[in-house]
Design a protein around this motif. Sequence first.
Motif: not given
Length: 163
Positions: A42-64
Amino acid sequence: GKAAALNAGVAAASKELLLFVDSAQTFAPDLLRRLVEQVSVEGWGAATGTLQPNSGDAVMDRYWARELAIRVGQSATHSVICVTGCAYLMRRSYWRDMPHGLICDDLWSTYSVVTSGARVAIVPEAVVSDPRRFTREQEYSRRFRTMTGLLQFVVWFPTVLNQ
């Protein structure tokens, strides 16, 4: 455009729960179950999944990873305002047709959920993976488009700043 396609898809759907997914990702086997469980509370109208950080770029993955941590915290405290477009589930009763030319469909889809007083969850266990790898330039272009879409949203719906 995409807005018209999503509007047509929802119009053709016949169930109470609407599932939206991107086509390039892979999903944990229990993703749908986890999203349905969350929206069933009750009280929740939507839910989203979690995209895993896996770009292979350490900086971009830490940002995400940091952005993801912020969003998980927002969800735990009250609600996220925008879903991750890779996978989300929402109650049909909150759907509002998208205007032509809309850039941020991920924000529009759940805006009516939050402004109606319901919550949007990010479900860390509803894991999504993307096998594609993007360069920093490609990620910058994607982020630039998203920021442009946020500005478009505010221009089209300035009352959002009063919410």
